[in-house]
Design an enzyme around this catalytic site. Structure first.
Site, PDB file in Angstrom:
ATOM      1  CG  HIS A 109      57.576  68.446  38.043  1.00 51.73           C
ATOM      2  ND1 HIS A 109      57.129  67.157  37.898  1.00 51.73           N
ATOM      3  CD2 HIS A 109      56.493  69.175  38.433  1.00 51.73           C
ATOM      4  CE1 HIS A 109      55.828  67.100  38.170  1.00 51.73           C
ATOM      5  NE2 HIS A 109      55.418  68.316  38.495  1.00 51.73           N
ATOM      6  CG  ASP A 141      66.968  65.047  34.954  1.00 54.05           C
ATOM      7  OD1 ASP A 141      65.940  65.741  35.071  1.00 54.05           O
ATOM      8  OD2 ASP A 141      67.174  64.282  33.992  1.00 54.05           O
TER       9      ASP A 141
HETATM   10  P1  ADQ Z   1      62.047  65.963  31.850  1.00 49.66           P
HETATM   11  O1  ADQ Z   1      63.197  66.887  31.863  1.00 49.66           O
HETATM   12  O2  ADQ Z   1      61.208  65.997  30.654  1.00 49.66           O
HETATM   13  O3  ADQ Z   1      61.126  66.129  33.124  1.00 49.66           O
HETATM   14  P2  ADQ Z   1      62.300  62.988  32.409  1.00 49.66           P
HETATM   15  O4  ADQ Z   1      61.939  62.821  33.823  1.00 49.66           O
HETATM   16  O5  ADQ Z   1      63.397  62.076  32.001  1.00 49.66           O
HETATM   17  O6  ADQ Z   1      62.750  64.482  32.046  1.00 49.66           O
HETATM   18  O7  ADQ Z   1      61.040  62.693  31.533  1.00 49.66           O
HETATM   19  C1  ADQ Z   1      61.099  62.569  30.137  1.00 49.66           C
HETATM   20  C2  ADQ Z   1      59.861  61.808  29.635  1.00 49.66           C
HETATM   21  O8  ADQ Z   1      59.798  61.971  28.215  1.00 49.66           O
HETATM   22  C3  ADQ Z   1      59.925  60.342  29.944  1.00 49.66           C
HETATM   23  O9  ADQ Z   1      58.678  59.892  30.381  1.00 49.66           O
HETATM   24  C4  ADQ Z   1      60.293  59.703  28.606  1.00 49.66           C
HETATM   25  O10 ADQ Z   1      59.716  58.446  28.408  1.00 49.66           O
HETATM   26  C5  ADQ Z   1      59.755  60.693  27.596  1.00 49.66           C
HETATM   27  N1  ADQ Z   1      60.646  60.690  26.407  1.00 49.66           N
HETATM   28  C6  ADQ Z   1      61.934  60.995  26.388  1.00 49.66           C
HETATM   29  N2  ADQ Z   1      62.427  60.853  25.129  1.00 49.66           N
HETATM   30  C7  ADQ Z   1      61.412  60.453  24.369  1.00 49.66           C
HETATM   31  C8  ADQ Z   1      61.262  60.164  22.966  1.00 49.66           C
HETATM   32  N3  ADQ Z   1      62.248  60.265  22.086  1.00 49.66           N
HETATM   33  N4  ADQ Z   1      60.042  59.813  22.554  1.00 49.66           N
HETATM   34  C9  ADQ Z   1      59.017  59.723  23.407  1.00 49.66           C
HETATM   35  N5  ADQ Z   1      59.106  59.984  24.701  1.00 49.66           N
HETATM   36  C10 ADQ Z   1      60.271  60.350  25.177  1.00 49.66           C
HETATM   37  C11 ADQ Z   1      61.043  67.051  34.230  1.00 49.66           C
HETATM   38  C12 ADQ Z   1      62.300  67.127  35.076  1.00 49.66           C
HETATM   39  C13 ADQ Z   1      62.704  65.741  35.519  1.00 49.66           C
HETATM   40  C14 ADQ Z   1      61.554  65.076  36.279  1.00 49.66           C
HETATM   41  C15 ADQ Z   1      60.269  65.162  35.494  1.00 49.66           C
HETATM   42  C16 ADQ Z   1      59.080  64.686  36.312  1.00 49.66           C
HETATM   43  O11 ADQ Z   1      63.362  67.748  34.350  1.00 49.66           O
HETATM   44  O12 ADQ Z   1      63.854  65.787  36.327  1.00 49.66           O
HETATM   45  O13 ADQ Z   1      61.870  63.707  36.471  1.00 49.66           O
HETATM   46  O14 ADQ Z   1      60.004  66.487  35.077  1.00 49.66           O
HETATM   47  O15 ADQ Z   1      58.952  65.430  37.465  1.00 49.66           O
END
Ligand code: ADQ
Length: 738
Positions: free
Chosen positions: A180, A387
């Site tokens: 991921h 990311d």
């Molecule tokens: P993350 O590093 O967690 O994921 P991201 O892909 O942006 O990063 O996902 C974050 C998730 O958390 C999103 O679904 C978002 O809606 C939720 N979120 C963020 N802030 C929030 C808040 N304050 N309250 C509730 N929900 C919140 C890892 C990798 C990424 C990759 C994903 C999926 O680092 O690059 O995209 O896995 O593979």
């Protein structure tokens, strides 16, 4: 490297029950007065996979986060019941595991390294042991849960050893691995002392998936550099097994965000947020509170925007939502402090009596609140330093059913490879980011709409289910075409073979040298025979007919084996010396006038590829590149081969790939002609045994009579029915024959 499939193209249902394996379960477990409470957890992996998990026949194996060591019996049985109700299987981690494997290795070493933040890696990282131990525990949990026909799908950087550990015990299982986070450039990856182990761990899978084609390319290059395996296109061959590489860009549940965006309650909340902003231009940041997400530089860029144009101070606002993350890791605790101090300092310096420019919240919000924020924002700031994908960017786009809103997106997020109509920013450039924020502020409604429409075409339709099914059907295909793994001949079969050989009236041995009787060395001259090998050949030579057939020049072979009572064949059989003291015979008339031209060409490549060298024989010439950096070597090999093919066209010469060498040699003779000669001269009833380790030895195997015995040493495609692991194993077998 092409995608084995993309999320949008394939949606065949997977047949087997799927075992999803990830470090964290998609839930957290806590104890309240009312008993055990199981709640969904935040984070990209959980939110991306949960919808698929809920709709499929699947079991999720993972860690639920820290549990109290002293759960009462009642709490324990309530936990077990809830786990089984939700198809979850716990892998419990003790405090030490959490500190060493999770915080200490996965999050303190792999995470910053794969995000190119090398100065975040601790000076002392001694937690590799713990990483291996916990990976074995996960593999145990998979094997315990596995039923024939199940599909094993391992996720992410915490569990990179699990595919190979499971493969060892379930050789026929369908195993997939998805990363991921980014897979870094090979120059960065090679910093890790355990680089080879991690790669070999992942290569236990049938299919290895990444978010973007560039991560898959980096992985292939790392395999080439660290494992000495040359990936072909999207396929890596490991022990005869084909491992496929593919890219599978993940998307959020776009439909769900669209649905929420038109929900009256969400719209009301969005309107409230806008009202609250009193006409100010609203920037929004939503991230896990993680140092890879680029929050400090984003805040500084925002400050710069307001410093440059003080009139903006009452006209813009930034809502920064930071969801708590990895709070046990000390780096994260101090990072939180750094962000919060920065927010305080910036608000103090650019705030006005009417306006506090940064509204900062350190907590998770509901999906409805999140969507309302996405809908209310004028511009979304997604500025990670690196990311893997970044789902927030796509969730914002999915929520904008009004075709409005500006997305500022880091060029270092995987999402940027798909979302090129966003305003692409460099998160390391604060001045540039301030310019980009100004650009968003000034953007005409037409441009906002044009960009958002284009982005929506890309994101709408992306569904986690389609993504998961895309991966799983590519996995089924990969497992189908995996091929039969190479298998070493087992001790029983060896015993049977020995009986056959020792009971034959007459035995003729044809032995290759390098890689067969001695290991391959960095430089060819280092591979001289040791005394025990010379002794072994002398004894064998006095009890049966022994031929040593090598590609080496005759002077080297004569120098090493001149006195040994065996027959010698040099330069792939061009030269032959039947017994000690007899003269060497040239077995074919061959032209050598081409050598100066080809030698000049090789010299050019030696100059370009430091570490490579030329070996010249009587009628052939070799370019050795064992010491050349594998990525560099791969480029030169392709180029040199192409050049040779052009120059040698129409001549009785061929270009042969050996172990880290390219050889131009005569087609008039090969080791096949050697074996045919030997067979023709040997008395009736002889049993022929040929042993070799590379492509030239396949010619000997093919020339054996039907009852001959072919033995391959080491990995690689072979027609030989027997396979031994190494020269040590060959010597043990020959020793037993004497
Ligand atoms: P993350 O590093 O967690 O994921 P991201 O892909 O942006 O990063 O996902 C974050 C998730 O958390 C999103 O679904 C978002 O809606 C939720 N979120 C963020 N802030 C929030 C808040 N304050 N309250 C509730 N929900 C919140 C890892 C990798 C990424 C990759 C994903 C999926 O680092 O690059 O995209 O896995 O593979």
């Amino acid at each position: 490297m092409t995608a084995a499939t993309t999320a949008a193209t394939v949606a065949l249902p997977s047949k087997g029950h799927v075992l999803i394996v990830s470090n964290r379960l998609p839930v957290t477990v806590r104890e309240s007065k009312r008993g055990i409470v199981v709640e969904p957890s935040a984070g990209g992996l959980a939110s991306g996979l949960r919808p698929y998990f809920q709709s499929a026949s699947a079991t999720w194996i993972g860690w639920p986060g820290p549990l109290s060591a002293s759960l009462s019996d009642a709490a324990r049985s309530s936990l077990d019941a809830q786990m089984s109700l939700h198809h979850l299987r716990l892998v419990e981690l003790g405090k030490k595991d959490v500190v060493d494997y999770y915080d200490g290795f996965s999050n303190a070493v792999i995470w910053p390294l794969f995000h190119y933040l090398l100065d975040r890696i601790p000076l002392r990282s001694q937690n590799w042991e713990a990483y291996q131990r916990v990976n074995r525990r996960f593999a145990d949990a998979v094997v315990a849960q596995y039923q024939p026909g199940d599909v094993v799908w391992v996720h992410d950087y915490h569990l990179m050893l699990v595919p190979a550990l499971v493969r060892e015990r379930l050789p026929d299982a369908q195993i997939g691995f998805f990363l991921h986070i980014p897979f870094p450039a090979p120059e960065v990856f090679r910093i890790l002392p355990w680089r080879r182990e991690l790669l070999m761990g992942v290569l236990g899978a049938d299919l290895v998936g990444f978010h973007t084609p560039s991560y898959a390319r980096h992985f292939a290059a790392a395999v080439r550099a660290q494992c000495g395996i040359d990936p072909a296109h999207d396929c890596v061959r490991v022990d005869g097994r084909a491992v496929r590489l593919g890219h599978f860009p993940m998307g959020p549940d776009a439909e769900q965000f669209e649905r929420l965006a038109i929900d009256p309650a969400v719209q009301e909340e969005a309107a409230r947020i806008r009202e609250d902003s009193r006409g100010r231009f609203l920037f929004l940041g939503v991230d896990r509170l993680d140092y890879t997400k680029g929050i400090p530089r984003r805040l500084v860029a925002f400050e710069r925007l307001l410093q440059r144009d003080p009139s903006l101070r009452d006209r813009v606002r930034l809502i920064q939502l930071a969801v708590p993350s990895r709070e046990g890791v000390s780096e994260y605790a101090s990072f939180r402090k750094q962000v919060e101090e920065l927010v305080g300092r910036i608000n103090g310096s650019v705030g006005t009596l009417d306006s506090v420019p940064i509204h900062y919240l350190h907590r998770a919000v509901t999906l409805e609140q999140l969507t309302a924020l996405y809908c209310a924002a004028d511009a979304m700031l997604v500025t990670p330093l690196r990311d893997g994908m970044n789902l927030v960017a796509k969730e914002f786009v999915a929520s904008r059913v009004d075709d409005d809103g500006v997305l500022l997106l880091s060029e270092f997020a995987g999402a940027a490879e798909e979302l090129s109509e966003a305003v692409i920013i460099n998160p390391y450039d604060e001045n540039g980011m301030a310019d980009n924020m100004a650009q968003a502020l000034a953007m005409s409604p037409d441009e906002r709409t044009a960009r958002m429409r284009a982005l929506r075409r890309r994101v709408v339709g992306q569904r986690p289910n389609t993504w998961a099914q895309g991966f799983l059907s590519a996995l089924a295909e990969a497992a189908d075409s995996r091929g039969r793994p190479e298998r070493l001949t087992n001790p029983n079969e060896i015993e049977g073979l020995m009986r056959r050989v020792t009971s034959a009236p007459r035995v003729v041995l044809v032995l290759d040298y390098d890689g067969t009787l001695v290991g391959l060395r960095e430089m060819p001259e280092l591979a001289a025979p040791d005394a025990s090998l010379l002794g072994l050949l002398a004894v064998l030579g006095s009890t049966c007919e022994v031929h040593l057939a090598s590609g080496r020049p005759r002077d080297v072979i004569e120098g090493w084996f001149g006195d040994v009572p065996i027959a010698l064949w040099a330069e792939h059989g061009l030269w032959h010396r039947p017994a000690p003291g007899a003269p060497w015979e040239l077995r074919a008339e061959v032209a050598t006038d081409w050598i100066p031209e080809i030698r000049a060409l090789f010299e050019d490549f030696v100059a370009r590829a430091p570490g490579s060298r030329i070996e010249q024989k009587f009628a052939s010439i070799v370019w050795h590149y064992r010491l050349v950096e594998p990525g560099v070597a791969a480029q030169h090999v392709t180029e040199l081969r192409r050049e040779l093919e052009t120059r040698l066209a129409g001549r009785p010469l061929e270009v042969m790939d050996g172990h880290k060498l390219l050889e131009v040699r005569q087609t008039a003779v090969d080791k096949g002609t050697v074996v045919r000669d030997i067979v023709a001269r040997a008395p009736q009833g002889s049993l022929f045994v040929a042993i070799g380790d590379d492509r030239t030895d396949e010619d000997m195997f093919a020339a054996l009579p039907a009852d001959g015995v072919a033995i391959r040493v080491g990995a690689g495609d072979s027609s030989a029915p027997y396979r031994l692991a190494s020269p040590m194993a060959v010597r043990a077998l020959l020793g037993a024959l004497t």
